[in-house]
Design a protein around this motif. Structure first.
Motif, PDB file in Angstrom:
ATOM      1  N   VAL A  59      -2.656   1.776  10.575  1.00 50.35           N
ATOM      2  CA  VAL A  59      -3.199   0.944   9.496  1.00 50.35           C
ATOM      3  C   VAL A  59      -2.296   1.033   8.255  1.00 50.35           C
ATOM      4  O   VAL A  59      -1.944   0.025   7.643  1.00 50.35           O
ATOM      5  N   GLY A  60      -1.886   2.277   7.903  1.00 50.67           N
ATOM      6  CA  GLY A  60      -1.077   2.427   6.700  1.00 50.67           C
ATOM      7  C   GLY A  60       0.279   1.772   6.830  1.00 50.67           C
ATOM      8  O   GLY A  60       0.762   1.130   5.875  1.00 50.67           O
ATOM      9  N   LEU A  61       0.906   1.883   8.011  1.00 52.23           N
ATOM     10  CA  LEU A  61       2.205   1.233   8.180  1.00 52.23           C
ATOM     11  C   LEU A  61       2.048  -0.278   8.190  1.00 52.23           C
ATOM     12  O   LEU A  61       2.946  -0.998   7.713  1.00 52.23           O
ATOM     13  N   GLY A  62       0.908  -0.777   8.674  1.00 50.85           N
ATOM     14  CA  GLY A  62       0.642  -2.215   8.584  1.00 50.85           C
ATOM     15  C   GLY A  62       0.556  -2.670   7.138  1.00 50.85           C
ATOM     16  O   GLY A  62       1.073  -3.730   6.782  1.00 50.85           O
ATOM     17  N   VAL A  63      -0.086  -1.835   6.295  1.00 47.73           N
ATOM     18  CA  VAL A  63      -0.157  -2.171   4.870  1.00 47.73           C
ATOM     19  C   VAL A  63       1.253  -2.215   4.287  1.00 47.73           C
ATOM     20  O   VAL A  63       1.610  -3.136   3.532  1.00 47.73           O
ATOM     21  N   SER A  64       2.087  -1.224   4.668  1.00 47.26           N
ATOM     22  CA  SER A  64       3.456  -1.185   4.168  1.00 47.26           C
ATOM     23  C   SER A  64       4.226  -2.445   4.568  1.00 47.26           C
ATOM     24  O   SER A  64       4.926  -3.059   3.754  1.00 47.26           O
ATOM     25  N   LEU A  65       4.051  -2.866   5.834  1.00 43.90           N
ATOM     26  CA  LEU A  65       4.746  -4.064   6.319  1.00 43.90           C
ATOM     27  C   LEU A  65       4.271  -5.306   5.584  1.00 43.90           C
ATOM     28  O   LEU A  65       5.074  -6.169   5.217  1.00 43.90           O
ATOM     29  N   SER A  66       2.968  -5.386   5.334  1.00 45.17           N
ATOM     30  CA  SER A  66       2.495  -6.601   4.659  1.00 45.17           C
ATOM     31  C   SER A  66       2.945  -6.610   3.206  1.00 45.17           C
ATOM     32  O   SER A  66       3.156  -7.688   2.649  1.00 45.17           O
ATOM     33  N   PHE A  67       3.146  -5.415   2.585  1.00 49.94           N
ATOM     34  CA  PHE A  67       3.745  -5.407   1.245  1.00 49.94           C
ATOM     35  C   PHE A  67       5.151  -6.002   1.286  1.00 49.94           C
ATOM     36  O   PHE A  67       5.547  -6.725   0.369  1.00 49.94           O
ATOM     37  N   LEU A  68       5.908  -5.702   2.359  1.00 51.96           N
ATOM     38  CA  LEU A  68       7.247  -6.296   2.472  1.00 51.96           C
ATOM     39  C   LEU A  68       7.160  -7.812   2.564  1.00 51.96           C
ATOM     40  O   LEU A  68       7.927  -8.524   1.913  1.00 51.96           O
ATOM     41  N   PHE A  69       6.206  -8.327   3.362  1.00 51.68           N
ATOM     42  CA  PHE A  69       6.074  -9.780   3.486  1.00 51.68           C
ATOM     43  C   PHE A  69       5.633 -10.413   2.172  1.00 51.68           C
ATOM     44  O   PHE A  69       5.953 -11.554   1.901  1.00 51.68           O
ATOM     45  N   LEU A  70       4.875  -9.643   1.362  1.00 48.44           N
ATOM     46  CA  LEU A  70       4.367 -10.183   0.099  1.00 48.44           C
ATOM     47  C   LEU A  70       5.341  -9.955  -1.046  1.00 48.44           C
ATOM     48  O   LEU A  70       4.953 -10.020  -2.198  1.00 48.44           O
ATOM     49  N   GLN A  71       6.613  -9.663  -0.744  1.00 51.42           N
ATOM     50  CA  GLN A  71       7.667  -9.532  -1.760  1.00 51.42           C
ATOM     51  C   GLN A  71       7.402  -8.389  -2.726  1.00 51.42           C
ATOM     52  O   GLN A  71       7.534  -8.530  -3.929  1.00 51.42           O
TER      53      GLN A  71
END
Lengths: 187, 112
Positions: A37-49
């Motif tokens: 879950v936490g790494l998914g949050v990290s990845l979505s932060f990358l997508f959200l610039q």
């Protein structure tokens, strides 16, 4: 592929992983699922610039995993079968939360659609941040210049939490102290 | 809008864990899920279509940027979450030393 579809995919994976983390019996598996879950949050932060946030979230995830595994692995705890009243309460909670979700849909419809920022106050920072502070990274110019007192307060909270954790870990439990006194007396 | 709703579902999953689980470890993990969902929701509100990260660099023409204010707030919030998680874990470890169980109903029964 637009960002939104990627985000929907990552969020669905995160929801499944969090449900798995809550329902699995093995402690190590559920801690690893929380890691997903936490790494998914990290990845979505990358997508959200938000690259700074992605790095911080990644580090947070690894530290949290280390702390949780170090603290909880090897503690043998005996899981008891949930009683009937527990099952009834869980069912009631699920029904209530589903009702909250259904009612919240109309609230989320009031928000502007995804891709249009909700707050418009930050336009000043974007226009004048480099001129006022001289920082190339506008996020750090906000943290360390425009809202420095906020950051000071938050660092106080962090310091207090860490101090509290160390204080709690240093207290000896009563029975242990008595045991050690007894063993000293018999010597 | 569906992204907001999915993020809200993640928050509700965390809330479900806090409300129904009897195991202290599971409760700490669900508090973590709640924190992830709130941070992600704030950053989702800040996103602007076809824009770049808020870092200026030489030789790059001015283009629209995402909202930097929620990013600054979430950055400190993530770090504080680590501190509170460490404190919760310390409390749970101490409780385990004293009562030899993680079950909160048992801990309530064994007073003193």
């Amino acid at each position: 592929m637009p960002v939104e579809y990627w985000l929907i995919f990552i969020l669905i994976v995160m929801i499944i992983a969090s449900i798995a983390a809550l329902e699995m019996d093995d402690i190590l598996s559920s801690i690893v699922a929380i890691g997903i879950v936490g790494l998914g949050v990290s990845l979505s932060f990358l997508f959200l610039q938000a690259p700074d946030l992605a790095i911080v979230q990644f580090l947070f995830e690894i530290f949290a995993l280390i702390i949780l595994v170090k603290a909880f692995l090897g503690k043998d705890y005996h899981k008891q079968a949930p009683s009937r009243i527990n099952k009834i309460l869980a069912g009631l909670t699920i029904i209530t939360l589903t009702a909250i979700f259904i009612f919240s849909v109309s609230v989320f419809e009031l928000l502007p659609p995804f891709g249009e920022p909700l707050m418009t106050t930050a336009q000043y920072y974007l226009d004048n941040g480099a001129k006022d502070t001289g920082a190339a990274n506008l996020v750090s110019s906000i943290i360390l210049d425009y809202r420095a007192y906020d950051t000071l307060g938050e660092i106080t909270v962090l310091f207090t939490a860490i101090l509290g954790a160390f204080t709690i870990l240093r207290i000896k439990s009563k029975s242990k102290k008595e045991n050690s006194e007894l063993s000293n007396a018999t010597k | 809008m569906i992204v907001y709703l999915l993020c809200f579902i993640l928050l509700l999953v965390g809330l479900y864990g806090v409300l129904t689980k009897r195991d202290l470890i599971k409760i700490i993990l669900s508090i973590g899920i709640l924190g992830y969902a709130v941070n992600l929701l704030l950053i989702l509100f800040a996103y602007r279509n076809n824009s770049i990260y808020p870092i200026l660099s030489k030789g790059k023409e001015i283009s629209p940027m995402v909202d930097p204010l929620p990013q600054a707030l979430v950055l400190t919030s993530i770090v504080i979450e680590l501190g509170t998680t460490a404190m919760l874990v310390a409390l749970a470890v101490k409780l385990f030393e004293k009562y030899n169980t993680f079950d909160i109903t048992e801990i309530r029964r064994l007073k003193g």
